[in-house]
Enzyme design. Sequence first.
Site: not given
Length: 253
Positions: A148, A9, A244
């Site tokens: 992801d 991220n 995450h």
Amino acid sequence: MKIISYNVNGIRAALNKGFIDWLKNADPDVICLQEIKAMREQLDLSLFEDAGYKYNYWYSAQKKGYSGVAILSKMEPNHIEYGTGIETMDFEGRNIRVDFDRISVMSMYLPSGTNDARLSFKFNYMDEILEYVSNLRKTIPNLVVCGDYNICHEAIDIHNPKMKGVSGFLPEEREWLGNFIDSGLIDSFRHLNPERVEYSWWSYRANSRANNKGWRLDYAMVTKPLEDKIKRAIILTEAKHSDHCPILVEIEN
């Protein structure tokens, strides 16, 4: 071979939260990153090289500060494949692959479906990546597709399986992930941990991580020829540089 996958991220934000020290301690042979949100030229690559990852490869989205994937490796690969060659997928920087002598590793960032337009984009990507990986396996049978996936596969993979109408747990998405697995791939974590309830993503809202109200969105999918070589598959929940956390798979190479 110890392989880690991590949606950071924003790699620059993760670096400010101690990512390099964590990376040194985790010590993977290869780490796949997603959602790097940076261009290669915006990074001090010596940070990764000094940590032992001389071979680092970055594939950014055309849009600055968005999406993007990378792979850092201690070993020099024989080949690096940037993107898939499919224009509708590649402009957002969602796939990069490194090929070694006996195994290939892909970092993949599957789109989220935050609105109707993005959900349509996600379904198109899902169709294209399934065909792409199926064809790729004909020439590269030993493949690990890390990343992801932005989909929870089963009820065990989400804190509230009664959730309806939310992208990431739609019946169509779950069916696609089942088909992706059935095409010749193994969900390494679930393969070794059939009943373990752990998540890899938590919303920043409502104190979700502290309350462990999470989703398992991150997978290390391993092709069938490598099934007997999967030695360990875990979720590294203690790492907190992102919404995450990383996942790890060890393959006997």
